[in-house]
Design a protein around this motif. Structure first.
Motif, PDB file in Angstrom:
ATOM      1  N   LEU A 111     -10.403  -5.233   1.194  1.00  0.00           N
ATOM      2  CA  LEU A 111     -10.187  -4.274   2.272  1.00  0.00           C
ATOM      3  C   LEU A 111      -9.350  -3.112   1.768  1.00  0.00           C
ATOM      4  O   LEU A 111      -8.384  -3.301   1.027  1.00  0.00           O
ATOM      5  N   ASP A 112      -9.718  -1.903   2.213  1.00  0.00           N
ATOM      6  CA  ASP A 112      -8.919  -0.713   1.919  1.00  0.00           C
ATOM      7  C   ASP A 112      -9.094   0.267   3.070  1.00  0.00           C
ATOM      8  O   ASP A 112     -10.137   0.283   3.726  1.00  0.00           O
ATOM      9  N   ILE A 113      -8.058   1.053   3.315  1.00  0.00           N
ATOM     10  CA  ILE A 113      -8.144   2.089   4.344  1.00  0.00           C
ATOM     11  C   ILE A 113      -7.756   3.425   3.731  1.00  0.00           C
ATOM     12  O   ILE A 113      -7.062   3.489   2.716  1.00  0.00           O
ATOM     13  N   GLU A 114      -8.209   4.484   4.382  1.00  0.00           N
ATOM     14  CA  GLU A 114      -7.769   5.844   4.071  1.00  0.00           C
ATOM     15  C   GLU A 114      -7.192   6.421   5.356  1.00  0.00           C
ATOM     16  O   GLU A 114      -7.690   6.140   6.450  1.00  0.00           O
ATOM     17  N   ASN A 127      -1.559  -3.029  -1.985  1.00  0.00           N
ATOM     18  CA  ASN A 127      -0.518  -2.501  -1.116  1.00  0.00           C
ATOM     19  C   ASN A 127      -0.847  -2.722   0.357  1.00  0.00           C
ATOM     20  O   ASN A 127      -0.335  -2.028   1.234  1.00  0.00           O
ATOM     21  N   GLY A 128      -1.685  -3.694   0.640  1.00  0.00           N
ATOM     22  CA  GLY A 128      -2.098  -3.965   2.011  1.00  0.00           C
ATOM     23  C   GLY A 128      -1.047  -4.650   2.856  1.00  0.00           C
ATOM     24  O   GLY A 128      -1.016  -4.473   4.073  1.00  0.00           O
ATOM     25  N   MET A 164      -2.282  -3.235   6.375  1.00  0.00           N
ATOM     26  CA  MET A 164      -2.303  -4.098   7.553  1.00  0.00           C
ATOM     27  C   MET A 164      -1.307  -3.650   8.625  1.00  0.00           C
ATOM     28  O   MET A 164      -1.654  -3.615   9.805  1.00  0.00           O
ATOM     29  N   PRO A 165      -0.060  -3.271   8.274  1.00  0.00           N
ATOM     30  CA  PRO A 165       0.821  -2.743   9.317  1.00  0.00           C
ATOM     31  C   PRO A 165       0.282  -1.445   9.937  1.00  0.00           C
ATOM     32  O   PRO A 165       0.413  -1.235  11.147  1.00  0.00           O
ATOM     33  N   PHE A 166      -0.348  -0.602   9.123  1.00  0.00           N
ATOM     34  CA  PHE A 166      -0.919   0.647   9.631  1.00  0.00           C
ATOM     35  C   PHE A 166      -2.044   0.339  10.614  1.00  0.00           C
ATOM     36  O   PHE A 166      -2.109   0.914  11.713  1.00  0.00           O
ATOM     37  N   ILE A 167      -2.936  -0.586  10.239  1.00  0.00           N
ATOM     38  CA  ILE A 167      -4.034  -0.991  11.127  1.00  0.00           C
ATOM     39  C   ILE A 167      -3.486  -1.539  12.435  1.00  0.00           C
ATOM     40  O   ILE A 167      -3.944  -1.172  13.522  1.00  0.00           O
ATOM     41  N   SER A 168      -2.500  -2.403  12.354  1.00  0.00           N
ATOM     42  CA  SER A 168      -1.918  -3.018  13.551  1.00  0.00           C
ATOM     43  C   SER A 168      -1.311  -1.964  14.472  1.00  0.00           C
ATOM     44  O   SER A 168      -1.541  -1.969  15.690  1.00  0.00           O
ATOM     45  N   ASP A 192       1.499  -6.774  -5.600  1.00  0.00           N
ATOM     46  CA  ASP A 192       2.547  -7.744  -5.953  1.00  0.00           C
ATOM     47  C   ASP A 192       2.324  -8.286  -7.355  1.00  0.00           C
ATOM     48  O   ASP A 192       3.246  -8.361  -8.159  1.00  0.00           O
ATOM     49  N   ALA A 193       1.078  -8.674  -7.647  1.00  0.00           N
ATOM     50  CA  ALA A 193       0.758  -9.207  -8.978  1.00  0.00           C
ATOM     51  C   ALA A 193       0.972  -8.143 -10.045  1.00  0.00           C
ATOM     52  O   ALA A 193       1.477  -8.436 -11.134  1.00  0.00           O
ATOM     53  N   SER A 194       0.612  -6.906  -9.746  1.00  0.00           N
ATOM     54  CA  SER A 194       0.807  -5.818 -10.701  1.00  0.00           C
ATOM     55  C   SER A 194       2.283  -5.612 -10.997  1.00  0.00           C
ATOM     56  O   SER A 194       2.676  -5.464 -12.154  1.00  0.00           O
TER      57      SER A 194
END
Length: 127
Positions: A17-20, A79-80, A85-89, A115-117
């Motif tokens: 998932l990704d958003i712009e 960075n979701g 996810m907070p932006f979507i919510s 996080d892994a990066s």
């Protein structure tokens, strides 16, 4: 498709998932695009009014049986956890409409590649 190991070594199907957005502040900016990939099904909604983007995404999630995949899917973002996810919510709340399938999505297991990066940048040996 590659399966991802989640907590407790369960095999999970990934949903990418990704958003712009028009900016970084979800109180004053809007989502302009949502893109997702799950079980070979690609979703993209862009160029519409924000409410239409949400409605289209919610309908797509419904067609992919979100109740089932909330139990057997890991959401994969970059960075979701701290942005997408907070932006979507917050934007869904601003639209004053409950998008039930988007709410289910927010309850899935979530792997944030950022996080892994960061972990690998801070300790490239992995230890």
């Amino acid at each position: 498709m590659t399966l991802i190991m989640a907590k407790e070594e369960e095999v999970k199907e990934p949903m990418f998932l990704d958003i712009e957005t028009t900016g970084l502040d979800s109180n004053s900016n809007k989502i302009t695009c949502i893109g997702a990939l799950f079980e070979g099904q690609l979703f993209q909604s862009a160029g519409y009014e924000e409410r239409k983007v949400f409605e289209d995404f919610n309908e797509w999630l419904e067609r992919t049986d979100s109740v089932m995949f909330a139990k057997s899917t890991v959401l994969v973002t970059y960075n979701g956890k701290s942005f997408d996810m907070p932006f979507i919510s917050n934007r869904a709340k601003k639209l004053n409409k409950e998008f039930i399938h988007i709410n289910y999505l927010q309850k899935t297991n979530h792997t944030d590649l950022m996080d892994a990066s960061r972990d690998n940048l801070l300790d490239p040996s992995g230890g």
